[in-house]
Design a protein around this motif. Structure first.
Motif, PDB file in Angstrom:
ATOM      1  N   ALA A   1       0.835  -1.207   0.000  1.00  0.00           N
ATOM      2  CA  ALA A   1       0.000   0.000   0.000  1.00  0.00           C
ATOM      3  C   ALA A   1       0.863   1.247   0.000  1.00  0.00           C
ATOM      4  O   ALA A   1       0.617   2.195  -0.760  1.00  0.00           O
ATOM      5  CB  ALA A   1      -0.925  -0.016   1.209  1.00  0.00           C
ATOM      6  N   LEU A   2       1.894   1.256   0.845  1.00  0.00           N
ATOM      7  CA  LEU A   2       2.755   2.437   0.911  1.00  0.00           C
ATOM      8  C   LEU A   2       3.509   2.629  -0.402  1.00  0.00           C
ATOM      9  O   LEU A   2       3.677   3.754  -0.880  1.00  0.00           O
ATOM     10  CB  LEU A   2       3.740   2.305   2.075  1.00  0.00           C
ATOM     11  N   ALA A   3       3.947   1.512  -0.992  1.00  0.00           N
ATOM     12  CA  ALA A   3       4.650   1.609  -2.272  1.00  0.00           C
ATOM     13  C   ALA A   3       3.727   2.213  -3.327  1.00  0.00           C
ATOM     14  O   ALA A   3       4.131   3.059  -4.124  1.00  0.00           O
ATOM     15  CB  ALA A   3       5.128   0.231  -2.712  1.00  0.00           C
ATOM     16  N   THR A   4       2.456   1.787  -3.319  1.00  0.00           N
ATOM     17  CA  THR A   4       1.478   2.342  -4.267  1.00  0.00           C
ATOM     18  C   THR A   4       1.347   3.846  -4.097  1.00  0.00           C
ATOM     19  O   THR A   4       1.441   4.606  -5.070  1.00  0.00           O
ATOM     20  CB  THR A   4       0.102   1.690  -4.030  1.00  0.00           C
ATOM     21  N   LEU A   5       1.151   4.261  -2.849  1.00  0.00           N
ATOM     22  CA  LEU A   5       0.951   5.691  -2.599  1.00  0.00           C
ATOM     23  C   LEU A   5       2.225   6.474  -2.911  1.00  0.00           C
ATOM     24  O   LEU A   5       2.176   7.568  -3.483  1.00  0.00           O
ATOM     25  CB  LEU A   5       0.509   5.921  -1.150  1.00  0.00           C
ATOM     26  N   GLY A   6       3.371   5.892  -2.559  1.00  0.00           N
ATOM     27  CA  GLY A   6       4.636   6.577  -2.808  1.00  0.00           C
ATOM     28  C   GLY A   6       4.884   6.749  -4.292  1.00  0.00           C
ATOM     29  O   GLY A   6       5.190   7.857  -4.772  1.00  0.00           O
ATOM     30  N   LEU A   7       4.711   5.642  -5.044  1.00  0.00           N
ATOM     31  CA  LEU A   7       4.918   5.709  -6.502  1.00  0.00           C
ATOM     32  C   LEU A   7       3.943   6.692  -7.132  1.00  0.00           C
ATOM     33  O   LEU A   7       4.307   7.484  -7.999  1.00  0.00           O
ATOM     34  CB  LEU A   7       4.693   4.326  -7.108  1.00  0.00           C
ATOM     35  N   GLY A   8       2.693   6.624  -6.648  1.00  0.00           N
ATOM     36  CA  GLY A   8       1.673   7.516  -7.188  1.00  0.00           C
ATOM     37  C   GLY A   8       2.037   8.970  -6.981  1.00  0.00           C
ATOM     38  O   GLY A   8       1.893   9.807  -7.875  1.00  0.00           O
ATOM     39  N   THR A   9       2.548   9.280  -5.799  1.00  0.00           N
ATOM     40  CA  THR A   9       2.925  10.665  -5.515  1.00  0.00           C
ATOM     41  C   THR A   9       4.111  11.077  -6.373  1.00  0.00           C
ATOM     42  O   THR A   9       4.171  12.184  -6.911  1.00  0.00           O
ATOM     43  CB  THR A   9       3.293  10.793  -4.021  1.00  0.00           C
TER      44      THR A   9
END
Lengths: 503, 342
Positions: free
Chosen positions: B44-52
């Motif tokens: 989840a954090l990787a998703t949000l980080g990549l998205g940002t």
């Protein structure tokens, strides 16, 4: 059982919301609605266009919460939200078999259902190669395209165009056949599109392997009646070891169970659910290789580069062709939004790679000078955000956005070929000073009398290629003034004049 | 059996538990649950980080442009600006002229990457005088190699099919034999360059011209249907790709803009054979006249003003020269320069 009804309410609500957003995507109602919203939270569109275009377009940031929710809760999108899934669900219900054992058999897992994962791999590799072909099968792009080009026009045209005037879309019939086929598949096996083909379902399936909350049966209550498998939408084997990646959380198993033996909860026993996908390494690599080879094959075989088709007139704001094809998912929202109906799906104009991407067909509808709706609704930024000032080239933007150039066919033009007065192309030309201008010429007509005619010319330094001249030209079938793509701002190459100095 | 009086407590306990749970699926252990939660959180954090990180409001962005380097060298006061050599041996002419300029060694240093840019525009034989004399190219390459140049690239963005132009002009064979790398442009290898001229803003420049440390311009003097003459300045048409035929809409200013972008180390003008008519392609030997002259210099405008004489033109008749003078590229009055005639 009450959760089943809750799910149905969700499905109905989201389908209604989708239809509402499709419905308001027309000039009379669109103002203020985020009509592209369903595509905005489609994680597959987000991931594929980010792989191909190397950034995540603002609209697609909606997909991030959906990804996180799927990581925690599983593939609820398919069972609860997806409007295409809801239609499949409905048509699966229409074709439902009477006997429970028959349905159990029909809704059991099949090895073929792994195909969607291989398709996903192939499409994502193609995306890495710079081609957003995912839109061919992505369910939201699929249903948008079908509603834009077929469903709505068919309904509206039957009702004499009361909704947005009659609309015709180039070879929409092909899209119609595919849409009907996708729905008809449900009459054989429920949700066959979702189980077999849907790359978004495959992506969410992969994400749901991380899910902390899962459906599980209670072995103490289970008397092995198999009823839970009768209506399983995902063919996820709820009676055996539940396949988390296939489970759409439709809760039919729970609803069917006569002993209330299935519950949704936090990390059940590892023996009751499984993350396994049954993919083979060899097939996965073959799929990846397929995606890798597909892009150069599509491009080499299309004949669309380096010389573009003159008919490939892209909407204003469209990125340069390679960047455009890295982002355009052929969803057709721009075509739906286009107030004149001039934006049309391609068939061959942009090569095989560009199938169903938008082009302007000025005979059907022109590009309205002070309109930027297509760029406002594009969910992927393939048509980059545009303001009216930027489009018409008012300060601080010096040059207008040009999408093509107009040429006069002197063999068909009334003042040129028929010694007959006509000023329509000049009259409707929206630029100021006008791109279409006249030279007065006195000619001797057939009967020997002399006549002074206003003969039209095009000033390419002024022409933006909007096609309003071609649209209004009185020569009804093939106009005497026609726009081709040359001179489009987005391309450094597809030009005639040296103006601008980009060589 | 009570726990109190049982010495084998742990074992018995485990046995009891196993008996109780027989047939039941096992639950996740605490370690497994921790690991599962950790995995999901990381995803989840990787998703949000990549998205940002990839977040983007504006997909349209301008291509980054590079600027061409200045390839000229500082020359000592009193150095010769222009050397003109005449004689029946073309190679001897270029040797003499280079020597009069102070020798090629004053221009090329060991370890440098040099690009030699002859005119190889057409699929023509040397005798037809549509392309630079291959013997001259070979001699310049040989001298560069002898001086220890790290790379000597010979290239041109030809008009006719490039492989055939380089073969039939004799330049590929001659340059290779002298030790050059012949670089044939294809559909790739062009870099977006800021021109910043009056009509040309950007251009696609073939990579050797961007990468080189030194550039030697080696044009031929010949007739041109639009500009009347093509010599040093017009030769820069051959460094760019893209949709360049549009330059003919503003040919004089385009030539001046390109010439302002390119600042060559040295220019060697070939007037051994001169195509007097039906240029720039020529074809008939009746249009070719021998002048057996080679001129070397650092002022391209002056060289072109001199070269115009072979075509019976006065420099003032050539529009691109006036534009080049206006852009400050050089002087028409070549006679005012420090000049040697051999």
């Amino acid at each position: 059982m009450r959760y089943l009804w809750l799910r149905r309410v969700y499905q109905a609500t989201f389908l209604a919301l989708f239809l509402f957003l499709v419905g308001v995507t027309t000039i009379s109602f669109i103002s203020g609605y985020p009509v592209e919203w369903f595509l905005g939270f489609d994680p597959l569109v987000a991931i594929a266009t980010a792989l191909a275009g190397h950034t995540l377009f603002v609209t697609l940031a909606w997909s991030l919460p959906l990804i996180v929710l799927t990581l925690v809760m599983g593939r609820f999108f398919c069972g609860w939200i997806c409007p295409m899934g809801t239609l499949h669900h409905f048509f699966g219900w229409v074709g439902k078999l009477r006997r429970v054992p028959d349905r159990v058999k029909l809704n059991a897992p099949r090895p073929a259902y792994t195909l969607k994962y291989y398709l996903l791999v192939g499409f994502l590799v193609a995306a890495v190669c710079g081609s957003a072909q995912i839109g061919l099968l992505d369910p939201i792009a699929f249903i948008w395209r079908a509603f834009t080009t077929v469903v709505m026009p068919a309904a509206d045209n039957t009702a004499y165009g009361v909704y947005q005037g009659t609309r015709h879309f180039s070879f929409g019939g092909v899209i119609a056949i595919l849409f009907i086929a996708a729905l008809a598949m449900n009459l054989w096996i429920p949700r066959l599109y979702c189980r077999l083909l849907c790359p978004l379902g495959a992506l969410l399936g992969l994400l749901s392997r991380f899910a902390l909350f899962r459906l599980q049966k209670d072995p103490d209550k289970c008397k092995d009646c198999n009823a839970c498998g009768a209506d399983c939408q995902g063919a996820a084997e709820p009676h055996g070891t539940l396949r988390v990646s296939e489970c759409m959380l439709c809760l039919n198993c729970q609803g069917r169970c006569p002993r209330d033996g299935i519950r949704y909860g936090f990390l059940p026993s590892p023996e009751l659910t499984t993350d396994r996908l049954d993919l083979t390494r060899r097939r996965t690599l073959t799929a990846a290789l397929g995606g890798l080879l597909a892009v150069p094959l599509l491009r080499a075989g299309s004949g669309s580069e380096p010389r573009p088709s003159p008919l490939r007139i892209r909407p204003p704001g469209a990125l340069d062709e390679p960047d455009f094809l890295a982002r355009c998912i052929k969803c057709g929202v721009c075509m739906k939004a286009c107030p004149t109906g001039g934006l049309q799906p391609t068939l061959t104009e942009a090569g095989l790679e560009g199938l169903w991407t938008p082009i302007l067909v000025p005979r059907l509808g022109y590009c309205e000078n002070l309109c930027v709706l297509c760029s406002a609704v594009c969910p992927t930024g393939a048509i980059a955000p545009l303001t009216v000032l930027k489009k018409v080239g008012k300060p601080p933007h010096q040059e207008p956005v040009r999408i093509g150039s107009a040429f006069i066919d002197r063999g068909r033009c009334l003042p040129w070929a028929m010694d007959t007065a006509c000023i329509v192309c000049e009259e409707v030309c929206p630029t100021s000073p006008k791109a279409v201008y006249f030279k007065l010429e006195t000619v001797v007509t057939r009967d020997g009398s002399s006549k002074t005619l206003k003969r039209p010319f095009v000033d390419l330094d002024r022409c933006v290629g909007c096609g309003v001249c071609e649209n209004h030209c009185p020569v009804y079938d093939e106009a005497a003034i026609r726009v081709t793509s040359v001179g489009e701002s987005r391309s450094a190459k597809n030009r005639i004049m040296l103006t601008g100095g980009r060589v | 059996m009570t726990r109190k009086n049982n010495p084998d407590l742990p074992l018995a306990d485990a046995l009891q538990r196993a008996a109780d749970n027989a047939g039941k699926p096992r639950a996740y252990t605490r370690r497994e649950i921790t690991s599962k939660i950790a995995q999901t959180s990381v995803a989840a954090l990787a998703t949000l980080g990549l998205g940002t990180w990839l977040y983007d409001r504006e997909t349209a962005r301008a291509e980054p442009l590079i600027k061409m380097r200045d390839h000229r060298i500082a020359r000592p006061a009193g150095a010769v600006d222009m050397a003109i050599a005449r004689g029946p041996d073309a190679v001897e002419n270029v040797r003499k002229a280079l020597k009069a300029m102070g020798g090629l060694e004053t221009f090329i240093k060991p370890g440098e990457r040099v690009v030699v840019k002859p005119n190889v525009g057409w699929n023509r034989l040397p005798e037809q005088a549509a392309n630079t004399n291959p013997e001259l190219v070979a001699e310049v390459v040989r001298q560069c190699v002898t001086l220890g140049a790290k790379e000597v690239w010979v290239t041109d963005v030809s008009v006719n099919k490039v492989e055939q132009c380089f073969a039939r002009s004799g330049i590929e064979a001659a340059a290779k034999a002298a030790g050059a790398k012949v670089v044939l442009p294809g559909s790739t290898g062009f870099r977006a360059v800021a021109v910043g001229g009056r009509v040309l803003q950007t251009a696609e420049v073939f990579w050797p011209f961007v990468d080189a440390d030194k550039i030697i311009n080696m044009p031929i003097v010949k007739h041109h249907g639009l500009t009347n003459a093509t010599m040093s300045l017009k030769n820069w048409y051959g460094v760019i790709g893209g949709h360049r035929v549009r330059l003919h809409q503003e040919i004089d200013q385009s030539i001046a803009d390109l010439a302002a972008m390119m600042k060559p180390t040295l220019t060697i003008l070939d007037a051994t054979r001169v195509l007097l008519a039906n240029g720039p392609t020529g074809g008939s030997l009746d249009d070719v006249k021998r002048f057996d002259t080679v001129a070397v210099g650092v002022d391209e405008v002056a060289l072109d003003a001199f070269g115009a004489g072979f075509l019976n033109r006065s420099p003032s008749e050539l529009g691109f020269l006036a534009r080049a003078v206006a852009a400050g590229i050089g002087t028409l009055d070549y006679k005012s320069l420090k000049r040697v005639e051999l």
